[in-house]
Enzyme design. Structure first.
Site, PDB file in Angstrom:
ATOM      1  N   HIS A 165     -10.215  -5.324  -3.203  1.00 12.38           N
ATOM      2  CA  HIS A 165      -8.670  -5.652  -3.012  1.00 12.38           C
ATOM      3  C   HIS A 165      -8.957  -5.862  -1.568  1.00 12.38           C
ATOM      4  O   HIS A 165     -10.194  -5.247  -0.789  1.00 12.38           O
ATOM      5  CB  HIS A 165      -8.450  -4.021  -3.436  1.00 12.38           C
ATOM      6  CG  HIS A 165      -8.815  -2.959  -2.138  1.00 12.38           C
ATOM      7  ND1 HIS A 165      -9.482  -1.894  -3.334  1.00 12.38           N
ATOM      8  CD2 HIS A 165      -8.991  -2.497  -1.612  1.00 12.38           C
ATOM      9  CE1 HIS A 165      -9.712  -1.220  -2.036  1.00 12.38           C
ATOM     10  NE2 HIS A 165      -9.400  -1.286  -1.193  1.00 12.38           N
ATOM     11  N   ASP A 177       0.508  -1.252   0.014  1.00 11.14           N
ATOM     12  CA  ASP A 177      -0.181   0.229  -0.011  1.00 11.14           C
ATOM     13  C   ASP A 177       1.350   1.088  -0.229  1.00 11.14           C
ATOM     14  O   ASP A 177       2.099   1.282   0.819  1.00 11.14           O
ATOM     15  CB  ASP A 177      -1.047  -0.171   1.298  1.00 11.14           C
ATOM     16  CG  ASP A 177      -2.368   0.612   0.815  1.00 11.14           C
ATOM     17  OD1 ASP A 177      -2.899   0.476   0.884  1.00 11.14           O
ATOM     18  OD2 ASP A 177      -2.020   2.195   0.412  1.00 11.14           O
ATOM     19  N   ILE A 178       0.306   2.255  -0.969  1.00  8.38           N
ATOM     20  CA  ILE A 178       0.859   3.145  -1.119  1.00  8.38           C
ATOM     21  C   ILE A 178       0.650   4.736   0.453  1.00  8.38           C
ATOM     22  O   ILE A 178       1.556   5.372   0.687  1.00  8.38           O
ATOM     23  CB  ILE A 178       0.921   4.803  -2.109  1.00  8.38           C
ATOM     24  CG1 ILE A 178       1.915   5.772  -2.953  1.00  8.38           C
ATOM     25  CG2 ILE A 178      -0.470   5.053  -1.623  1.00  8.38           C
ATOM     26  CD1 ILE A 178       1.443   6.137  -3.824  1.00  8.38           C
ATOM     27  N   HIS A 224      -7.258  -6.113   1.863  1.00 10.45           N
ATOM     28  CA  HIS A 224      -6.505  -5.288   2.827  1.00 10.45           C
ATOM     29  C   HIS A 224      -5.344  -6.414   3.876  1.00 10.45           C
ATOM     30  O   HIS A 224      -6.270  -7.098   4.367  1.00 10.45           O
ATOM     31  CB  HIS A 224      -6.648  -4.152   3.887  1.00 10.45           C
ATOM     32  CG  HIS A 224      -7.222  -2.726   2.982  1.00 10.45           C
ATOM     33  ND1 HIS A 224      -6.859  -2.215   2.571  1.00 10.45           N
ATOM     34  CD2 HIS A 224      -8.077  -2.979   3.051  1.00 10.45           C
ATOM     35  CE1 HIS A 224      -7.084  -0.805   2.124  1.00 10.45           C
ATOM     36  NE2 HIS A 224      -8.017  -0.958   2.155  1.00 10.45           N
ATOM     37  N   ASN A 229     -13.259  -3.612   2.169  1.00  6.91           N
ATOM     38  CA  ASN A 229     -13.921  -2.264   2.465  1.00  6.91           C
ATOM     39  C   ASN A 229     -14.709  -2.288   0.923  1.00  6.91           C
ATOM     40  O   ASN A 229     -14.641  -2.531  -0.238  1.00  6.91           O
ATOM     41  CB  ASN A 229     -13.467  -1.254   2.420  1.00  6.91           C
ATOM     42  CG  ASN A 229     -12.771  -0.916   3.721  1.00  6.91           C
ATOM     43  OD1 ASN A 229     -12.995  -1.734   4.978  1.00  6.91           O
ATOM     44  ND2 ASN A 229     -11.616  -0.336   3.650  1.00  6.91           N
ATOM     45  N   GLN A 249     -14.478   2.330   1.535  1.00  8.50           N
ATOM     46  CA  GLN A 249     -14.039   2.262  -0.249  1.00  8.50           C
ATOM     47  C   GLN A 249     -13.591   3.440  -0.659  1.00  8.50           C
ATOM     48  O   GLN A 249     -14.519   4.594  -0.031  1.00  8.50           O
ATOM     49  CB  GLN A 249     -14.751   1.138  -0.319  1.00  8.50           C
ATOM     50  CG  GLN A 249     -13.999   0.716  -2.089  1.00  8.50           C
ATOM     51  CD  GLN A 249     -14.499  -0.276  -2.571  1.00  8.50           C
ATOM     52  OE1 GLN A 249     -16.124  -0.164  -2.618  1.00  8.50           O
ATOM     53  NE2 GLN A 249     -14.424  -1.144  -3.711  1.00  8.50           N
TER      54      GLN A 249
HETATM   55  P1  AMP Z   1      -9.647   1.035   0.296  1.00  9.11           P
HETATM   56  O1  AMP Z   1      -9.861   2.542   1.010  1.00  9.11           O
HETATM   57  O2  AMP Z   1     -10.424  -0.270   0.940  1.00  9.11           O
HETATM   58  O3  AMP Z   1     -10.619   1.142  -0.566  1.00  9.11           O
HETATM   59  O4  AMP Z   1      -8.340   1.377  -0.065  1.00  9.11           O
HETATM   60  C1  AMP Z   1      -7.917   1.583  -0.911  1.00  9.11           C
HETATM   61  C2  AMP Z   1      -6.558   1.352   0.213  1.00  9.11           C
HETATM   62  O5  AMP Z   1      -5.022   1.598  -2.068  1.00  9.11           O
HETATM   63  C3  AMP Z   1      -5.140   2.564  -0.173  1.00  9.11           C
HETATM   64  O6  AMP Z   1      -5.018   1.764   1.456  1.00  9.11           O
HETATM   65  C4  AMP Z   1      -4.682   3.217  -0.454  1.00  9.11           C
HETATM   66  O7  AMP Z   1      -3.597   3.628   0.189  1.00  9.11           O
HETATM   67  C5  AMP Z   1      -4.274   2.029  -1.581  1.00  9.11           C
HETATM   68  N1  AMP Z   1      -3.719   2.992  -2.860  1.00  9.11           N
HETATM   69  C6  AMP Z   1      -4.171   3.669  -3.242  1.00  9.11           C
HETATM   70  N2  AMP Z   1      -3.604   4.367  -4.432  1.00  9.11           N
HETATM   71  C7  AMP Z   1      -2.983   3.472  -4.498  1.00  9.11           C
HETATM   72  C8  AMP Z   1      -1.229   3.351  -5.047  1.00  9.11           C
HETATM   73  N3  AMP Z   1      -0.680   4.469  -6.391  1.00  9.11           N
HETATM   74  N4  AMP Z   1      -0.811   2.520  -5.101  1.00  9.11           N
HETATM   75  C9  AMP Z   1      -0.889   2.184  -4.015  1.00  9.11           C
HETATM   76  N5  AMP Z   1      -1.526   1.777  -2.857  1.00  9.11           N
HETATM   77  C10 AMP Z   1      -2.735   2.706  -2.882  1.00  9.11           C
END
Ligand code: AMP
Ligand code: ZN
Length: 138
Positions: free
Chosen positions: A101, A32-33, A103, A88, A95
């Site tokens: 996805h 995760d970023i 986590h 989520n 979400q």
């Molecule tokens: P959600 O809130 O469950 O939809 O999670 C989305 C996740 O994606 C969050 O934890 C973000 O930090 C992660 N995310 C968003 N953009 C990127 C990216 N470019 N690379 C890796 N993770 C990301």
């Protein structure tokens, strides 16, 4: 079907670079970023499914099977004390990326990660009735 504007379609097909820890025909697993804790990873199916209501059972099954392997590899490397699996669905549920996805959030003593929720006592009768209603649909 890939969505041309979907971030995780682009990440999973390699169009946007990521810190990839695993890849096969069906899935990409990335770090995760903006991690909640060190090693926070995401398992992303390459096919575009919006959420749990959209993904097919076979892909979801394969995804969770992969999660067991990824979790063990992460634990071996990170030496975490535990792990939360979070997924989520919908804005209300937190979400933010509308491509399914999972986590994997490693947990460490004193990490400050807070995934709790307030609990309320259930009415036993109402719970039975609700269970009956839902059971009929499965
Ligand atoms: P959600 O809130 O469950 O939809 O999670 C989305 C996740 O994606 C969050 O934890 C973000 O930090 C992660 N995310 C968003 N953009 C990127 C990216 N470019 N690379 C890796 N993770 C990301
Ligand atoms: Zn997508």
């Amino acid at each position: 079907m890939a969505d041309k504007d979907c971030l995780f379609c682009k990440i999973s097909n390699g169009e946007i670079p990521s810190a990839t820890i695993y890849e096969d025909n069906d899935f990409r697993v990335i770090l995760d970023i903006a991690p909640a804790s060190k090693g926070h990873a995401l398992i992303i199916p390459k096919e575009h499914f919006q959420d749990i209501f959209d993904i097919d059972a076979l892909t979801a099954g394969k995804l969770f099977s992969l999660a067991t392997e990824v979790a063990r590899a992460m634990k071996a490397v990170l030496h975490c004390d535990g792990m939360n699996i979070v997924q989520n669905n919908g804005l209300i549920a937190g979400q933010t990326v509308f491509h399914f996805h999972l986590h994997l959030i490693p947990r460490y003593e004193g990490d400050g990660v807070n995934l709790g929720w307030p609990q309320h006592e259930a009415d036993a009768e109402a719970n039975q009735e609700l269970a009956r209603e839902i059971r009929k649909r499965i």
